[in-house]
Write an enzyme that holds these catalytic residues in place. Structure first.
Site, PDB file in Angstrom:
ATOM      1  N   HIS A  64      16.819  66.874  26.314  1.00 10.75           N
ATOM      2  CA  HIS A  64      15.903  67.563  25.412  1.00 10.75           C
ATOM      3  C   HIS A  64      16.710  68.161  24.274  1.00 10.75           C
ATOM      4  O   HIS A  64      17.825  68.623  24.496  1.00 10.75           O
ATOM      5  CB  HIS A  64      15.146  68.665  26.172  1.00 10.75           C
ATOM      6  CG  HIS A  64      13.941  69.145  25.462  1.00 10.75           C
ATOM      7  ND1 HIS A  64      14.004  70.092  24.478  1.00 10.75           N
ATOM      8  CD2 HIS A  64      12.643  68.776  25.567  1.00 10.75           C
ATOM      9  CE1 HIS A  64      12.787  70.305  24.012  1.00 10.75           C
ATOM     10  NE2 HIS A  64      11.942  69.508  24.653  1.00 10.75           N
ATOM     11  N   ASP A 109       8.385  65.408  30.987  1.00  3.77           N
ATOM     12  CA  ASP A 109       7.848  64.069  31.189  1.00  3.77           C
ATOM     13  C   ASP A 109       8.336  63.407  32.469  1.00  3.77           C
ATOM     14  O   ASP A 109       7.777  62.405  32.899  1.00  3.77           O
ATOM     15  CB  ASP A 109       8.215  63.171  29.997  1.00  3.77           C
ATOM     16  CG  ASP A 109       7.470  63.607  28.766  1.00  3.77           C
ATOM     17  OD1 ASP A 109       6.265  63.843  28.878  1.00  3.77           O
ATOM     18  OD2 ASP A 109       8.097  63.734  27.706  1.00  3.77           O
TER      19      ASP A 109
HETATM   20  N1  ACO Z   1      19.874  59.234  28.824  1.00  2.00           N
HETATM   21  C1  ACO Z   1      21.160  58.970  28.566  1.00  2.00           C
HETATM   22  N2  ACO Z   1      21.891  59.598  27.611  1.00  2.00           N
HETATM   23  C2  ACO Z   1      21.248  60.524  26.879  1.00  2.00           C
HETATM   24  C3  ACO Z   1      19.883  60.849  27.090  1.00  2.00           C
HETATM   25  C4  ACO Z   1      19.208  60.167  28.116  1.00  2.00           C
HETATM   26  N3  ACO Z   1      17.922  60.430  28.370  1.00  2.00           N
HETATM   27  N4  ACO Z   1      19.516  61.793  26.211  1.00  2.00           N
HETATM   28  C5  ACO Z   1      20.585  62.067  25.463  1.00  2.00           C
HETATM   29  N5  ACO Z   1      21.644  61.295  25.869  1.00  2.00           N
HETATM   30  C6  ACO Z   1      23.019  61.339  25.341  1.00  2.00           C
HETATM   31  C7  ACO Z   1      23.111  60.594  24.012  1.00  2.00           C
HETATM   32  O1  ACO Z   1      23.469  59.247  24.182  1.00  2.00           O
HETATM   33  C8  ACO Z   1      24.177  61.391  23.288  1.00  2.00           C
HETATM   34  O2  ACO Z   1      25.428  61.003  23.781  1.00  2.00           O
HETATM   35  P1  ACO Z   1      26.751  61.055  22.821  1.00  2.00           P
HETATM   36  O3  ACO Z   1      26.913  62.487  22.426  1.00  2.00           O
HETATM   37  O4  ACO Z   1      27.847  60.519  23.679  1.00  2.00           O
HETATM   38  O5  ACO Z   1      26.423  60.159  21.658  1.00  2.00           O
HETATM   39  C9  ACO Z   1      23.921  62.838  23.760  1.00  2.00           C
HETATM   40  O6  ACO Z   1      23.304  62.703  25.045  1.00  2.00           O
HETATM   41  C10 ACO Z   1      23.016  63.631  22.832  1.00  2.00           C
HETATM   42  O7  ACO Z   1      21.838  62.851  22.584  1.00  2.00           O
HETATM   43  P2  ACO Z   1      20.975  62.959  21.261  1.00  2.00           P
HETATM   44  O8  ACO Z   1      20.073  61.781  21.167  1.00  2.00           O
HETATM   45  O9  ACO Z   1      21.873  63.250  20.095  1.00  2.00           O
HETATM   46  O10 ACO Z   1      20.148  64.269  21.574  1.00  2.00           O
HETATM   47  P3  ACO Z   1      18.818  64.703  20.856  1.00  2.00           P
HETATM   48  O11 ACO Z   1      18.710  66.170  21.022  1.00  2.00           O
HETATM   49  O12 ACO Z   1      18.757  64.173  19.468  1.00  2.00           O
HETATM   50  O13 ACO Z   1      17.686  63.924  21.687  1.00  2.00           O
HETATM   51  C11 ACO Z   1      15.969  63.382  23.204  1.00  2.00           C
HETATM   52  C12 ACO Z   1      16.810  64.509  22.572  1.00  2.00           C
HETATM   53  C13 ACO Z   1      15.362  62.496  22.122  1.00  2.00           C
HETATM   54  C14 ACO Z   1      14.831  64.018  24.005  1.00  2.00           C
HETATM   55  C15 ACO Z   1      16.887  62.549  24.143  1.00  2.00           C
HETATM   56  O14 ACO Z   1      17.459  63.371  25.149  1.00  2.00           O
HETATM   57  C16 ACO Z   1      16.170  61.348  24.771  1.00  2.00           C
HETATM   58  O15 ACO Z   1      16.069  60.301  24.136  1.00  2.00           O
HETATM   59  N6  ACO Z   1      15.641  61.503  26.032  1.00  2.00           N
HETATM   60  C17 ACO Z   1      14.877  60.453  26.665  1.00  2.00           C
HETATM   61  C18 ACO Z   1      13.450  60.439  26.138  1.00  2.00           C
HETATM   62  C19 ACO Z   1      12.633  61.597  26.669  1.00  2.00           C
HETATM   63  O16 ACO Z   1      12.608  61.893  27.846  1.00  2.00           O
HETATM   64  N7  ACO Z   1      11.906  62.250  25.737  1.00  2.00           N
HETATM   65  C20 ACO Z   1      11.014  63.357  26.075  1.00  2.00           C
HETATM   66  C21 ACO Z   1      11.507  64.656  25.477  1.00  2.00           C
HETATM   67  S1  ACO Z   1      10.494  65.989  25.986  1.00  2.00           S
HETATM   68  C22 ACO Z   1       9.122  65.870  25.014  1.00  2.00           C
HETATM   69  O17 ACO Z   1       9.120  65.422  23.908  1.00  2.00           O
HETATM   70  C23 ACO Z   1       7.909  66.387  25.560  1.00  2.00           C
END
Ligand code: ACO
Length: 450
Positions: free
Chosen positions: A309, A366
């Site tokens: 998140h 979620d």
């Molecule tokens: N699985 C694996 N790796 C992940 C995940 C994940 N679910 N989420 C983040 N990471 C990793 C990224 O690859 C990144 O790694 P790095 O630093 O080595 O490049 C690091 O963690 C940071 O990720 P970002 O995408 O920069 O984080 P951001 O804050 O932009 O994204 C998000 C947040 C979009 C929710 C992300 O965690 C994600 O895609 N999660 C899966 C989708 C999901 O469950 N969304 C629901 C969110 S809750 C809602 O909206 C109600």
């Protein structure tokens, strides 16, 4: 609000600028950069708004490090376990829990706005039966603005209130109609004998030939799901609603924009993606441990859906409530679910894995909502529409707060331009010839469009 001062030092030009700071009631202080460009000629750069407070709000507070979520100061756990969705809606909209008489009046007002103009049914009939319910909701909610010319003056507080009541009341009707249309079943009209959540269950599951017997546990869980999704400060869809509304667009158009933004699988669409992911593991007899390894291999570009998140760097408090409700429901119904087993195994593996620990990736709302909704017999395509029904009150409250804010301005971010400059126009015959590949591509595109 206490005032603070910050100093910005421009080392290259040996200049110092004083910036005002602002202190909230809780959470990080902010640096007020609203006159930065006027004073210094500089913009700030923050893609994805990771460090930017876009507004001053009194509605929702999140402490992502501690896993805290407050609606108007009340902890989410207290509201989810003791309140009702309409009571929480009143709280979000008006700033305080209603008195007994205000509660009854508010519930009656919402009850009296649940019907849609009959013309709206024709909008649904224009969609293909296999259309995603979110696609139908985006279209139908936006189209509502064509029906309420009597209350579209958003500068009038009374018009704003009527619109918010109408949208909140009609959203379950629209979501249920989208579901019925998708199934090929007749639409079910709302019934005033039911409360908000039971009406949604009735409109979704009853048929003209068979009344839907409402299971009190299902109803309680659905109401809890609505409460947990009701608001989440400046997330993507709420920011979309605020940005759309900042141009003084009508609230129906703004909420339709919010639904569009919510649909993405990085946001509200994630609950559907979690179930797809678990089904894939189940159907292909994949080993969850191996799956986690696949996620960790960046080359695969697979994310563990329902994990991570932007704000929570700890367990999402909403996920905690939902995990408990999921376990209660499965115990009550005495059902064994392979999906739940896989989800729990994945959670356990990820929470003890260095990759996830290092990046502070925990289950978000979620992760369990999909499993819970599935156990209630709701098809995956309805997961995000249910999220939209719950989130509508948050969007409306944030929209109203924005319009009533003294500092309200149209949203107009600036940019860092890195494109080309100083080019001169050339007539078509004087331009460089396209490569053979581009010509073939153009020909193919042209022929395909015939
Ligand atoms: N699985 C694996 N790796 C992940 C995940 C994940 N679910 N989420 C983040 N990471 C990793 C990224 O690859 C990144 O790694 P790095 O630093 O080595 O490049 C690091 O963690 C940071 O990720 P970002 O995408 O920069 O984080 P951001 O804050 O932009 O994204 C998000 C947040 C979009 C929710 C992300 O965690 C994600 O895609 N999660 C899966 C989708 C999901 O469950 N969304 C629901 C969110 S809750 C809602 O909206 C109600």
């Amino acid at each position: 609000m206490n005032k603070k001062r910050f100093t910005l030092i421009d080392n290259d030009n040996k200049k110092e600028y004083q910036l005002d700071g602002m202190e909230g009631s809780i959470g990080p202080d902010v640096i007020n950069i609203s006159s930065l460009y006027k004073d210094t000629g500089l913009f700030t750069y923050d893609p994805g708004f990771t460090s930017t407070a876009a507004c001053n709000s009194k509605i929702t507070y999140i402490d992502g490090e501690k896993g805290v979520l407050l609606y108007r100061g009340y902890p989410i756990e207290q509201l989810a376990n003791n309140s009702s969705f309409l009571e929480v809606s009143y709280l979000l909209m008006h700033g305080e829990l209603p008195s007994q008489s205000d509660k009854v009046e508010f519930e009656n007002t919402i009850k009296n706005h649940t019907l849609l103009n009959e013309q709206i049914t024709h909008f649904f009939r224009g969609f293909r039966r296999d259309a995603h319910p979110m696609a139908m909701m985006i279209g139908v909610v936006g189209a509502l603005s064509a029906f309420y010319h009597d209350s579209l003056n958003i500068e009038d507080a009374n018009h704003r209130m009527i619109s918010t009541h109408r949208i909140l009341a009609k959203m379950p009707t629209i979501a249920a109609m989208a579901f019925k249309y998708h199934l090929g079943e007749p639409f079910m009209y709302p019934l005033n004998k039911y409360d908000y959540t039971d009406n949604f269950l009735h409109m979704s599951f009853a048929t003209p030939t068979k009344e839907y017997e409402i299971n009190p546990l299902f109803s309680k869980i659905m109401d809890q799901i609505f409460i947990l999704h009701a608001d989440h400060e400046q997330n993507a869809s709420t920011s979309t609603v605020r940005t759309a509304g900042s141009s003084l667009a009508n609230p129906y158009a703004c909420i339709s924009a919010g639904i569009s933004s919510l649909w993405g699988k990085s946001h509200g669409g994630a609950n559907e993606a979690v179930i797809d992911m678990i089904q894939e593991i189940k159907n292909n007899d994949l080993n969850p441990k191996k799956f986690i390894e696949e996620v960790k291999n960046k080359k695969n570009k697979i994310r563990l859906m329902g994990f991570g998140h932007r704000v929570y760097k700890n367990y999402d408090p909403r996920a905690k409530v939902l995990k408990k409700s999921t376990e209660e429901l499965f115990k009550e119904l005495k059902i064994k679910s392979k999906e739940l087993e896989i989800a729990k195994e994945i959670e356990e593996l990820a929470l003890n894995d260095e990759y996830f620990k290092e990046k502070n990736l925990y289950p978000n709302v979620d992760f369990y909502s999909g499993i819970l909704l599935k156990a209630l017999g709701i098809p995956t395509s309805m997961f995000t529409p249910i999220f939209a029904v719950g989130r509508t009150i948050g969007w409306l409250s944030q929209w109203k707060e924005m319009i009533e804010d003294q500092e309200f301005k149209i949203s107009r971010p600036r940019q860092l331009y890195s494109g080309e400059i100083d080019k001169n126009y050339k007539k078509v015959m004087e331009r460089e010839k396209k490569s053979m590949f581009n010509l073939l591509w153009l020909k193919k595109t042209f022929l395909n469009n015939q």
